[in-house]
Scaffold this motif. Structure first.
Motif, PDB file in Angstrom:
ATOM      1  N   PHE A 731     -42.711  -7.996 -19.492  1.00  0.00           N
ATOM      2  CA  PHE A 731     -42.971  -7.833 -18.122  1.00  0.00           C
ATOM      3  C   PHE A 731     -41.886  -8.447 -17.332  1.00  0.00           C
ATOM      4  O   PHE A 731     -41.641  -7.709 -16.166  1.00  0.00           O
ATOM      5  N   ILE A 732     -41.299  -9.704 -17.554  1.00  0.00           N
ATOM      6  CA  ILE A 732     -40.408 -10.272 -16.592  1.00  0.00           C
ATOM      7  C   ILE A 732     -39.004  -9.475 -16.774  1.00  0.00           C
ATOM      8  O   ILE A 732     -38.303  -8.984 -15.611  1.00  0.00           O
ATOM      9  N   ASP A 733     -38.553  -8.949 -18.002  1.00  0.00           N
ATOM     10  CA  ASP A 733     -37.462  -8.117 -18.105  1.00  0.00           C
ATOM     11  C   ASP A 733     -37.691  -6.760 -17.222  1.00  0.00           C
ATOM     12  O   ASP A 733     -36.623  -6.469 -16.652  1.00  0.00           O
ATOM     13  N   ILE A 734     -38.508  -6.089 -17.292  1.00  0.00           N
ATOM     14  CA  ILE A 734     -38.882  -4.681 -16.361  1.00  0.00           C
ATOM     15  C   ILE A 734     -38.691  -5.241 -15.086  1.00  0.00           C
ATOM     16  O   ILE A 734     -37.995  -4.526 -14.340  1.00  0.00           O
ATOM     17  N   GLU A 735     -39.372  -6.340 -14.516  1.00  0.00           N
ATOM     18  CA  GLU A 735     -39.441  -6.661 -12.936  1.00  0.00           C
ATOM     19  C   GLU A 735     -38.038  -7.023 -12.786  1.00  0.00           C
ATOM     20  O   GLU A 735     -37.637  -6.731 -11.465  1.00  0.00           O
ATOM     21  N   LEU A 736     -37.294  -7.593 -13.279  1.00  0.00           N
ATOM     22  CA  LEU A 736     -35.997  -7.995 -13.078  1.00  0.00           C
ATOM     23  C   LEU A 736     -34.987  -6.947 -12.928  1.00  0.00           C
ATOM     24  O   LEU A 736     -33.968  -6.790 -12.142  1.00  0.00           O
ATOM     25  N   GLN A 737     -35.251  -5.831 -13.597  1.00  0.00           N
ATOM     26  CA  GLN A 737     -34.528  -4.591 -13.727  1.00  0.00           C
ATOM     27  C   GLN A 737     -34.832  -4.059 -12.394  1.00  0.00           C
ATOM     28  O   GLN A 737     -33.990  -2.934 -11.920  1.00  0.00           O
ATOM     29  N   SER A 738     -35.967  -4.331 -11.854  1.00  0.00           N
ATOM     30  CA  SER A 738     -36.391  -3.337 -10.640  1.00  0.00           C
ATOM     31  C   SER A 738     -36.280  -3.834  -9.188  1.00  0.00           C
ATOM     32  O   SER A 738     -37.022  -3.449  -8.590  1.00  0.00           O
ATOM     33  N   LEU A 739     -35.180  -4.962  -9.058  1.00  0.00           N
ATOM     34  CA  LEU A 739     -35.319  -5.575  -7.907  1.00  0.00           C
ATOM     35  C   LEU A 739     -34.243  -4.838  -6.838  1.00  0.00           C
ATOM     36  O   LEU A 739     -34.503  -4.801  -5.586  1.00  0.00           O
ATOM     37  N   ALA A 740     -33.256  -4.245  -7.648  1.00  0.00           N
ATOM     38  CA  ALA A 740     -32.246  -3.422  -6.615  1.00  0.00           C
ATOM     39  C   ALA A 740     -32.745  -2.308  -5.973  1.00  0.00           C
ATOM     40  O   ALA A 740     -33.690  -1.675  -6.613  1.00  0.00           O
ATOM     41  N   PRO A 741     -32.229  -1.820  -4.809  1.00  0.00           N
ATOM     42  CA  PRO A 741     -32.784  -0.682  -4.406  1.00  0.00           C
ATOM     43  C   PRO A 741     -32.653   0.603  -4.966  1.00  0.00           C
ATOM     44  O   PRO A 741     -33.312   1.564  -5.101  1.00  0.00           O
ATOM     45  N   MET A 742     -31.497   0.894  -5.783  1.00  0.00           N
ATOM     46  CA  MET A 742     -31.425   1.891  -6.746  1.00  0.00           C
ATOM     47  C   MET A 742     -32.430   2.096  -7.960  1.00  0.00           C
ATOM     48  O   MET A 742     -32.569   2.991  -8.590  1.00  0.00           O
ATOM     49  N   ASP A 743     -32.964   0.978  -8.268  1.00  0.00           N
ATOM     50  CA  ASP A 743     -34.050   0.994  -9.181  1.00  0.00           C
ATOM     51  C   ASP A 743     -35.391   0.681  -8.880  1.00  0.00           C
ATOM     52  O   ASP A 743     -36.384   0.488  -9.473  1.00  0.00           O
ATOM     53  N   GLY A 744     -35.624   1.072  -7.447  1.00  0.00           N
ATOM     54  CA  GLY A 744     -36.992   1.060  -6.920  1.00  0.00           C
ATOM     55  C   GLY A 744     -37.154  -0.182  -6.241  1.00  0.00           C
ATOM     56  O   GLY A 744     -38.504  -0.304  -5.526  1.00  0.00           O
ATOM     57  N   GLY A 745     -36.322  -1.025  -6.037  1.00  0.00           N
ATOM     58  CA  GLY A 745     -36.874  -2.206  -5.262  1.00  0.00           C
ATOM     59  C   GLY A 745     -36.191  -2.122  -3.870  1.00  0.00           C
ATOM     60  O   GLY A 745     -36.102  -1.131  -3.187  1.00  0.00           O
ATOM     61  N   SER A 746     -35.610  -3.301  -3.323  1.00  0.00           N
ATOM     62  CA  SER A 746     -34.994  -3.387  -2.008  1.00  0.00           C
ATOM     63  C   SER A 746     -34.335  -4.581  -1.965  1.00  0.00           C
ATOM     64  O   SER A 746     -34.141  -5.311  -2.806  1.00  0.00           O
ATOM     65  N   HIS A 747     -33.273  -4.555  -0.730  1.00  0.00           N
ATOM     66  CA  HIS A 747     -32.399  -5.528  -0.518  1.00  0.00           C
ATOM     67  C   HIS A 747     -32.962  -6.695  -0.212  1.00  0.00           C
ATOM     68  O   HIS A 747     -32.620  -7.959  -0.664  1.00  0.00           O
ATOM     69  N   GLU A 748     -34.252  -6.783   0.601  1.00  0.00           N
ATOM     70  CA  GLU A 748     -34.959  -7.983   0.644  1.00  0.00           C
ATOM     71  C   GLU A 748     -35.475  -8.634  -0.511  1.00  0.00           C
ATOM     72  O   GLU A 748     -35.472  -9.688  -0.587  1.00  0.00           O
ATOM     73  N   LEU A 749     -35.966  -7.880  -1.644  1.00  0.00           N
ATOM     74  CA  LEU A 749     -36.549  -8.517  -2.871  1.00  0.00           C
ATOM     75  C   LEU A 749     -35.080  -9.313  -3.580  1.00  0.00           C
ATOM     76  O   LEU A 749     -35.533 -10.358  -4.172  1.00  0.00           O
ATOM     77  N   VAL A 750     -33.982  -8.501  -3.661  1.00  0.00           N
ATOM     78  CA  VAL A 750     -32.835  -9.212  -4.359  1.00  0.00           C
ATOM     79  C   VAL A 750     -32.543 -10.603  -3.195  1.00  0.00           C
ATOM     80  O   VAL A 750     -32.287 -11.639  -4.155  1.00  0.00           O
TER      81      VAL A 750
END
Length: 828
Positions: A731-750
């Motif tokens: 679960f942690i591995d998937i969440e850390l992959q999804s922090l960047a904007p191109m992976d579904g995250g956002s700049h604020e998350l990073v």
């Protein structure tokens, strides 16, 4: 069959009068009920659970019955208590004194009660009514036992008769008679190989009866040294368990000629209080002891299975031939003992003096037996009073009540001659010690003289006059300091090199024993007023003073333990040296200090009040240690190592666990299979149409996850750590992959996760897990971090903080390695 100790309970106020009985209640199979005086106790795995009061006389019999415990007192009173609550269910006065009780199988709510007048009654304990009174026996009933057959009860009488009685028809099926008097126990064999019942007697003998042939099958004479307390056949096994008041428990197996019994296992101790004890060997794993029971025993303090009694020969076969008891053939009680380990595999290494005997007997600890020869002096009207073995293990020194002092060769048993001109002392010799160089022997006696002798020439070197007759002496061989106990209640320390008194310690009562610590810095002295005092020899000050419930008769000290024997106590007590496990300040105290009574194992009574206090203490708040001692220290997490190692190597683990070919379901075969029109027909294989678009698209999240919500809303890094600790590595591995904007995250998350890593490194807590999160975060998001210039300042701070913490940790590790390497290789 190993007879290992499962548990030992705490002590109650008085001696147990009735044996414990196993029962099951409330899901617990380890309930044990015992009685002492007027009280009934229940135990769970050695811990006192409840007390059942109410009796006005001593409780004689107990029987668990469903959810209740039935007890009978010597005042003809029957009481029934609820096991769980302890509430009284019934209180009935019987017509006579109850001497035996049993529950007949398949008889619901019924108990069979035997009386001292020989009557037998069947009672319903639910309605408290008498159901039937059987025909009276011709002697008081002592035992009632259920047989394997329904309705058949085994009944033992005081006159030695054993009856198989049918309680349904009230008739006796068969009767046996043992010549040894009162029947103390009965047990039926249940393994199916033989229909036997065994009976115990007051003389320690047991008889095995054949129920099919209605005759005596075999006897086990002198199974115990006194009355057999209980006999129990183990279920569906040819094994018989017996116990007795002689401090022994035995297992007998019936595999001899004609199905006779032999002793299989035994655990026993002294039958009478031990009087002499000492640690044996340099490792101090074994304790030698002897006492009034005419036995010499070696107890192992590490593993009880290694304990044994040193054999005195085939006593049992001799006693059968001569028709006498084994105790009459044994040597007299031991009065003095000396042992050396160095020659244990060559010849005898233990010698003992016995009460009223002029002979000194030799033993070997390896064979565990008595040597065939004894050391006999030429004079006949003397008694041995003191013994000693030299450090080489070759020579035994023996002192007598006449004042003679003799040397014997332990290998051959030859008398090497007397010390001095016939008499070494003018009166009884009370102590002997040999030095560490095999050059000198020191003796003290009731003539108030200390004499130093040349061992090889047996000539007198020095004489020191004492202020009073000597009682005993002990020598610390490394320092050549001899401690002499005088009958004036004083202990004097004498340097045998200079023949001068260097210390003197005063006591209030007669000295029973004393010993040095292994380093020779302290002296432990026991007196007959139950006090034990610890003296510091360098400062001549008293360091400790305590008292026991019973006077110490013998003691011996090793590096980490103290072993003692006590007056009228069967056990040998082992004390732990607390200075090895905790910080203890040994400050000097006044010599007039009153000894403090200490708790010996089994000497502190436990009552209902103390039991309630213990329950209150256990129900109190549990103390928890701080998550981090100080902010300067680097603290690791409590998570298992496998969690952060799995997180850092998750891709490798998935690749290793990936199957070579994905499992596919077998294709369903058609009802008619198509074949070719060749000479040899073949099945036509249909070609599978390949889909051109085989690549799976990576799903892009269209909604915020719980982890992202915690990152955005929480300002405390401990909350984020708590959430991550409760999550799985995948679960942690998937969440850390999804922090960047191109992976579904956002700049604020990073940016928020970078702030979390900075705060985690500053706190220096959960250091290993924060390092794992940092490694995985950089692996998946390094491209975005390099391209985004607004995050470079935070990355520089993170790098600087990471370098500082790791440098501090590395310096501490290097410092510890250097100190360890120095201590390992330095010549101290």
């Amino acid at each position: 069959n190993s007879l290992t100790i499962l548990l030992v309970s705490i002590s109650i106020s008085t001696t147990l009068l009735s044996s414990g009985i196993n029962a099951e209640y409330g899901g617990h199979k380890d309930y044990i009920f015992t009685a002492a005086d007027k009280m009934v106790y229940s135990w769970i795995r050695g811990k006192l659970a409840r007390c059942y009061p109410g009796h006005t006389a001593d409780v004689a019999h107990l029987m668990p019955f469903g959810d209740h415990i039935i007890s009978f007192g010597e005042d003809k009173r029957m009481m029934i208590h609820d096991m769980g609550t302890g509430e009284e269910y019934a209180d009935v006065w019987m017509s006579e004194t109850v001497t035996a009780v049993s529950h007949p199988a398949t008889y619901l709510n019924k108990v069979l009660i035997g009386y001292s007048v020989g009557t037998l009654e069947l009672w319903n304990v639910r309605t408290l009514k008498l159901i039937h009174r059987f025909a009276p026996m011709d002697s008081p009933i002592t035992v009632i036992t259920q047989s394997p057959g329904v309705d058949i009860m085994g009944i033992g009488l005081k006159n030695g008769k054993i009856k198989m009685h049918n309680i349904k028809t009230d008739e006796t099926l068969m009767t046996f008679y043992q010549d040894w008097g009162c029947v103390t126990s009965l047990s039926f064999r249940t393994d199916g190989s033989a229909a036997h019942v065994v009976s115990g007697s007051v003389e320690g003998h047991m008889a095995v009866w054949d129920l099919e042939k209605q005759q005596l099958h075999s006897t086990i004479r002198q199974a115990h040294h006194s009355s057999v307390a209980s006999t129990v056949y183990l279920a569906s096994q040819p094994l018989l368990l017996t116990t007795n008041a002689d401090n022994a428990i035995k297992i007998w197996v019936f595999d001899g000629p004609g199905g006779t019994a032999r002793l299989l296992k035994e655990r026993s101790g002294h039958r009478a209080p031990p009087t002499t004890t000492c640690f044996y060997g340099a490792s101090a794993e074994n304790v030698l002891s002897a006492g009034y029971d005419k036995s010499v025993r070696m107890f192992c303090v590490i593993k009880d299975e290694r304990s044994k009694e040193l054999s005195q020969g085939s006593m049992e076969s001799k006693s059968k031939k001569l028709d006498v008891k084994v105790d009459e053939l044994k040597l007299p009680p031991v009065t003095a003992l000396a042992a050396e380990e160095i020659r244990e595999r060559d010849w005898s290494n233990v010698i003992t003096a016995h009460a009223g005997s002029r002979e000194v007997w030799m033993w070997n600890t390896v064979s565990g037996a008595l040597h065939g020869k004894s050391l006999i002096p030429k004079l006949e009207t003397i008694v041995v009073t003191a013994v000693e073995i030299t450090v080489c293990g070759n020579i035994g020194i023996v002192g007598y009540n006449s004042g003679h002092l003799t040397a014997f060769n332990l290998q051959s048993g030859i008398n090497r001659g007397l010390f001095g001109n016939r008499l070494a002392h003018r009166s009884k010799i009370t102590g002997i010690s040999a030095d560490n160089t095999n050059h000198r022997v020191v003796s003290v006696g009731q003539d108030a003289l200390l004499k130093v002798w040349n061992l090889m020439e047996r000539t007198l070197q020095t004489t020191v006059a004492l202020s009073a007759p000597a009682v005993r002496c002990t020598l610390h061989r490394d320092s050549n300091l001899l401690a002499v106990a005088l009958n004036s209640n004083n202990v004097v320390l004498i340097d045998i090199d200079t023949s001068k008194i260097v210390r003197e310690f005063k006591h209030r009562a007669t000295i029973s024993d004393m010993c040095y610590s292994p380093d020779g810095k302290t002296l432990l002295v026991a007196t007959q007023d139950s006090a034990v005092r610890l003296w510091d020899l360098l400062t001549a000050r008293l360091l400790d003073c305590f008292a026991t419930h019973s006077p110490v008769t013998s003691l011996s000290l090793s590096r980490d333990s103290l072993v003692t024997t006590h007056l009228n106590e069967l056990g040998i007590y082992i004390w732990t040296n607390k200075t090895l496990y905790e910080t203890v300040e040994l400050k000097a105290i006044s010599e007039d200090s009153e000894p403090v009574l200490v708790t010996m194992f089994g000497s502190e009574p436990v009552t209902q009040e103390t039991m309630d206090v213990e329950e209150d203490e256990e129900s109190g708040e549990v103390w928890k240690s701080a998550s981090q001692i100080t902010e300067d220290l680097i603290t690791l997490s409590t998570a298992p190592k496998a969690k952060w190692t799995t997180l850092c190597n998750l891709e490798t683990i998935k690749k290793r666990n990936k199957p070579v070919e994905p499992p596919t379901a077998p294709k369903a075969a058609p009802f008619f299979l198509t074949t070719t029109r060749d000479l040899v027909p073949k099945f036509v294989v249909e070609e599978k149409e390949e889909d051109g678009n085989t690549e799976k698209m990576k799903p892009v999240r269209d909604m915020e996850s719980e982890f992202q919500r915690v990152i955005m809303q929480s300002s405390d890094p401990s909350e984020v750590l708590k959430f991550l600790d409760s999550s799985s590595p995948s679960f942690i591995d998937i969440e850390l992959q999804s922090l960047a904007p191109m992976d579904g995250g956002s700049h604020e998350l990073v940016e928020k996760f970078l702030d979390f890593l900075l705060s985690g490194l500053q706190l220096r807590s959960n250091y290993d897990m924060v390092q794992a999160y940092l490694a995985v975060f950089l692996k998946y998001n390094r491209k975005y971090l390099i391209e985004t210039r607004s995050l470079h300042d935070k990355l520089r701070n993170l790098k600087s903080l990471h370098s500082d913490t790791w440098t501090d940790l590395q310096l501490k590790i290097q410092e510890c390695l250097c100190v360890t390497n120095f201590l390992k290789n330095a010549t101290l």
